[in-house]
Design a protein around this motif. Structure first.
Motif, PDB file in Angstrom:
ATOM      1  N   UNK A 173      -1.657  30.275  -6.398  1.00 29.07           N
ATOM      2  CA  UNK A 173      -0.346  30.918  -6.297  1.00 29.07           C
ATOM      3  C   UNK A 173      -0.461  32.388  -5.907  1.00 29.07           C
ATOM      4  N   UNK A 174      -1.591  33.000  -6.191  1.00 26.10           N
ATOM      5  CA  UNK A 174      -1.695  34.411  -5.837  1.00 26.10           C
ATOM      6  C   UNK A 174      -1.961  34.629  -4.351  1.00 26.10           C
ATOM      7  N   UNK A 175      -2.091  33.553  -3.596  1.00 24.49           N
ATOM      8  CA  UNK A 175      -2.240  33.695  -2.144  1.00 24.49           C
ATOM      9  C   UNK A 175      -0.890  33.851  -1.461  1.00 24.49           C
ATOM     10  N   UNK A 176       0.173  33.625  -2.211  1.00 25.92           N
ATOM     11  CA  UNK A 176       1.517  33.678  -1.630  1.00 25.92           C
ATOM     12  C   UNK A 176       2.356  34.737  -2.323  1.00 25.92           C
ATOM     13  N   UNK A 177       3.148  35.427  -1.563  1.00 27.00           N
ATOM     14  CA  UNK A 177       4.084  36.375  -2.146  1.00 27.00           C
ATOM     15  C   UNK A 177       5.349  36.378  -1.300  1.00 27.00           C
ATOM     16  N   UNK A 178       6.406  36.949  -1.855  1.00 23.53           N
ATOM     17  CA  UNK A 178       7.646  37.027  -1.096  1.00 23.53           C
ATOM     18  C   UNK A 178       8.728  36.123  -1.649  1.00 23.53           C
ATOM     19  N   UNK A 179       9.572  35.643  -0.767  1.00 17.97           N
ATOM     20  CA  UNK A 179      10.798  34.951  -1.177  1.00 17.97           C
ATOM     21  C   UNK A 179      10.537  33.486  -1.484  1.00 17.97           C
ATOM     22  N   UNK A 180       9.989  33.231  -2.648  1.00 18.56           N
ATOM     23  CA  UNK A 180       9.711  31.851  -3.070  1.00 18.56           C
ATOM     24  C   UNK A 180      10.471  31.467  -4.334  1.00 18.56           C
ATOM     25  N   UNK A 181      10.913  32.445  -5.095  1.00 18.20           N
ATOM     26  CA  UNK A 181      11.547  32.148  -6.369  1.00 18.20           C
ATOM     27  C   UNK A 181      12.921  32.824  -6.451  1.00 18.20           C
ATOM     28  N   UNK A 182      13.880  32.067  -6.959  1.00 16.64           N
ATOM     29  CA  UNK A 182      15.207  32.631  -7.178  1.00 16.64           C
ATOM     30  C   UNK A 182      15.764  33.243  -5.896  1.00 16.64           C
ATOM     31  N   UNK A 183      15.703  32.486  -4.849  1.00 17.47           N
ATOM     32  CA  UNK A 183      16.025  32.994  -3.524  1.00 17.47           C
ATOM     33  C   UNK A 183      17.504  32.775  -3.221  1.00 17.47           C
ATOM     34  N   UNK A 184      18.143  33.771  -2.651  1.00 12.80           N
ATOM     35  CA  UNK A 184      19.539  33.654  -2.227  1.00 12.80           C
ATOM     36  C   UNK A 184      19.584  33.378  -0.726  1.00 12.80           C
ATOM     37  N   UNK A 185      20.769  33.125  -0.227  1.00 13.62           N
ATOM     38  CA  UNK A 185      20.923  32.735   1.173  1.00 13.62           C
ATOM     39  C   UNK A 185      20.521  33.861   2.125  1.00 13.62           C
ATOM     40  N   UNK A 186      20.151  33.460   3.339  1.00 18.59           N
ATOM     41  CA  UNK A 186      19.849  34.445   4.367  1.00 18.59           C
ATOM     42  C   UNK A 186      18.435  34.311   4.911  1.00 18.59           C
ATOM     43  N   UNK A 187      18.075  35.257   5.756  1.00 19.30           N
ATOM     44  CA  UNK A 187      16.731  35.283   6.301  1.00 19.30           C
ATOM     45  C   UNK A 187      15.740  35.753   5.263  1.00 19.30           C
ATOM     46  N   UNK A 188      14.645  35.045   5.150  1.00 21.03           N
ATOM     47  CA  UNK A 188      13.677  35.327   4.083  1.00 21.03           C
ATOM     48  C   UNK A 188      12.264  35.402   4.640  1.00 21.03           C
ATOM     49  N   UNK A 189      11.380  35.892   3.804  1.00 23.33           N
ATOM     50  CA  UNK A 189      10.037  36.208   4.284  1.00 23.33           C
ATOM     51  C   UNK A 189       9.006  35.928   3.201  1.00 23.33           C
ATOM     52  N   UNK A 190       7.968  35.212   3.584  1.00 24.85           N
ATOM     53  CA  UNK A 190       6.857  34.924   2.670  1.00 24.85           C
ATOM     54  C   UNK A 190       5.580  35.391   3.350  1.00 24.85           C
ATOM     55  N   UNK A 191       4.665  35.891   2.574  1.00 27.78           N
ATOM     56  CA  UNK A 191       3.379  36.320   3.123  1.00 27.78           C
ATOM     57  C   UNK A 191       2.266  35.491   2.491  1.00 27.78           C
TER      58      UNK A 191
END
Lengths: 232, 401
Positions: free
Chosen positions: B72-90
């Motif tokens: 799980x520490x390989x991923x960060x960004x908009x994965x939890x409790x996300x609202x609508x719209x354009x999102x980004x994960x690294x």
């Protein structure tokens, strides 16, 4: 479950169109913002790109010029026209990445009366599987052999959050240097290294966001094809 | 008759369309590595859902048809409790197990999900291992809703594996609550991010599974200092919340559990988070929802091991859980908190951080030898970070990015 499957979205397609007022003379078009952070790029998911604009009322003709690393295209309009369907590449999936400069020039019989510009990137990684290099010591990582599209984004670093522009300097060791200034803070730029007059050698790339302290650096090598010697 | 059928048909279509419209959907996924600047991979997507809706996003990755498993520490960004719209994960591929070769056919699949209620981490398995992490979602047969409890997994107390080699955490929703002394308390406090909280105080056996030292009981791990758990200000680099943020000493418990599980967010709760998870929506003196003062000792005895009913640490999970299914949030052992302590002051506002510098860390919730007043929901005290009392332990939380 079916519904969930429907939600599943594989990395699919994207063309990326830049310019807050992409071919819109009076007001900004509705943008599908693929990444909020990415203010000036919109993403479409087809090779058929509808370019739309408001015709300049002083014009009697217009010319659309599209210039990319892989080729150029021009279209002339001698009647009032407000859109053009452009197939950015022939197949459903692009064979190479590219960045295009789009210029729509309006003219009357004697002079240019207006122009609109935009930029659009074709990013193969948005059309399906992509190559990801997780190998820390990979020599291949630093090699470049063909034209490339390079990403830049101020949001990569908190230090550049307030940036308003970006700059990429490509400097060949012992040779020329090229400074690319961008009016936006996120997007892609094309580096035409093949047949672009760069030759072979080592290149230092410096990406910065003026007014901030953040600098990204990379060193790339363009080896001479067929002359690589590997010693075991 | 025909008209009726048509109307019914139209209503059915309308209802179906309405149902679909309410379902969250992910589209426009793009993946691109930041070559040549770094190996980080940007994953962008657009989430369509109701304006007030929040979802988690499950990310599955593949190389061709081969499924990839990431810590799980390989991923960060908009994965939890996300609202609508354009999102980004690294994605940081260097933190994965796939660093020996190129991933030439990499792709991802993103699925919106309801936030899980529980997260179960197998502490014996390494980061990214198969079945290392299990989630329990609303509607799971293991969950019960009755009385003051909603979606509580009471069965977690029936198998000691959940207090020995596995770690069970409950999703705690972001929210606003009142904290501090008084019934009801009056200090308005808002926590803006969901987090996970250990269902039990961390046990000796769980400590042993991670650290390889100590006992093997399913009783709270005690005799550990704040510095044992996170690291010391004298370390180099200094470990000093909040100056050093969520950084911990690699050899500390939090360092080891993060390394073992690949979950970067494991930490202690702030004392505001600790009180929030203890109260679980209640404003009463204890977390039962009814008690009004320290005279309600009969209520306390049903909730906690304290001075009035006990003479030492007890196995976790034997008393009544709070509304969110968390056990022993009062009594048994004091629980270390992340922040420096204010003394007799409770800080409110938005995401309070506690005192930013100090000499004493906060401990919360009372312990087996605490008085009835020292076991109220707002109870806290302070101790130096090197203190390691036999009545002091901790509860693990997982901070979400």
């Amino acid at each position: 479950m079916k519904m969930r499957d429907r939600w599943m979205a594989f990395a699919s397609a994207a063309l990326t169109l830049t310019g807050a007022a992409a071919f819109a003379a009076d007001s900004a078009p509705t943008l599908v913002d693929a990444a909020c952070r990415n203010k000036h790029w919109t993403t479409v998911y087809s090779n058929a790109v509808t370019l739309a604009w408001n015709w300049n009322t002083n014009a009697t003709s217009a010319t659309l010029a599209i210039s990319g690393m892989g080729g150029t295209l021009a279209a002339n309009f001698v009647t009032v026209t407000s859109n053009y369907l452009w197939h950015a590449f022939a197949q459903d999936v692009p064979t190479a990445e590219d960045v295009y400069d789009l210029t729509l020039t309006f003219s009357n019989n004697t002079a240019v009366v207006g122009a609109l510009t935009s930029r659009l990137a074709v990013v193969t990684g948005a059309f399906g599987p992509v190559t990801v290099n997780p190998v820390a010591g990979s020599g291949a990582w630093a090699k470049v052999k063909t034209n490339v599209v390079i990403p830049y984004d101020a949001s990569w670093s908190d230090a550049a959050t307030n940036a308003v522009s970006a700059q990429l300097v490509i400097a060949k060791v012992g040779g020329l240097a090229q400074t690319n200034a961008f009016a936006d803070v996120a997007g892609y730029t094309g580096w035409k290294i093949r047949n672009g007059g760069w030759g072979y050698g080592t290149f230092d790339l410096t990406l910065s966001f003026p007014g901030t302290t953040n600098v990204w650096m990379a060193e790339l090598t363009r080896p001479m094809d067929g002359l690589m010697i590997r010693v075991r | 008759m025909k008209t009726t059928r048509v109307l019914i048909g139209m209503m059915a279509v309308f209802m179906a369309v309405s149902a679909v419209a309410a379902d969250p959907a992910i589209t426009d996924v793009t993946v691109r590595q930041r070559w040549p600047w770094s190996r980080l991979v940007d994953i962008d997507y657009v989430l369509t859902c109701d304006a007030t809706q929040r979802v988690d996003v499950a990310l599955s990755a593949y190389n061709g048809s081969t499924a990839l498993s990431f810590p799980l520490n390989a991923l960060s960004g908009d994965l939890y409790n996300v609202s609508q719209g354009g999102k980004h994960v690294v994605l940081d591929p260097v933190k994965t197990a796939y660093t020996n070769d190129l991933l030439t056919q990499f792709r991802v699949s993103l699925t919106p999900t309801n936030p899980p209620v529980y997260m179960i981490v197998d502490l014996t398995k390494s980061a990214g291992a198969s079945n290392q992490i299990e989630y329990i979602y609303p509607g799971d047969a293991r969950l019960a809703t009755e009385g003051r409890w909603t979606n509580v997994w009471f069965g977690v107390t029936n198998d000691q594996v959940y207090a020995t080699t596995k770690l069970v955490l409950r999703r705690v929703p972001a929210g606003t609550f009142n904290r501090g002394t008084g019934v009801p308390p009056t200090i308005s406090t808002t926590l803006t991010r969901d987090f996970y909280a250990g269902v039990f105080e961390l046990t000796e056996a769980q400590w042993y599974t991670i650290m390889g030292t100590g006992g093997s009981l399913a009783a709270p791990k005690a005799g550990v200092s704040y510095n044992d758990i996170r690291g010391a200000t004298t370390n180099s680099p200094s470990i000093n919340w909040y100056t050093s943020g969520y950084t911990v000493e690699p050899a500390s418990f939090m360092g080891r559990i993060r390394e073992k599980t690949g979950i970067a967010g494991f930490d202690l709760p702030t004392d505001a988070q600790s009180e929030y998870l203890c109260r679980a929506g209640t404003t009463s003196y204890y977390y039962d929802g009814q008690s009004v003062s320290s005279t309600d000792t009969n209520i306390l005895s049903g909730l906690a091991w304290w001075f009035g009913n006990n003479a030492g640490r007890r196995l976790v999970g034997q008393k009544a859980a709070n509304n969110w299914g968390l056990y022993d949030t009062l009594g048994n052992v004091h629980e270390w908190c992340l922040n420096w302590d204010y003394g007799g002051t409770w800080d409110g506002g938005t995401d309070p951080l506690g005192l930013l510098t100090g000499s004493y860390r906060t401990l919360r919730g009372g312990c087996y030898d605490s008085s009835e007043a020292a076991c109220q929901s707002c109870a806290k005290l302070q101790a130096g970070p090197t203190g390691a009392g036999n009545n002091s332990g901790f509860r693990v939380v997982r901070i979400l990015p």
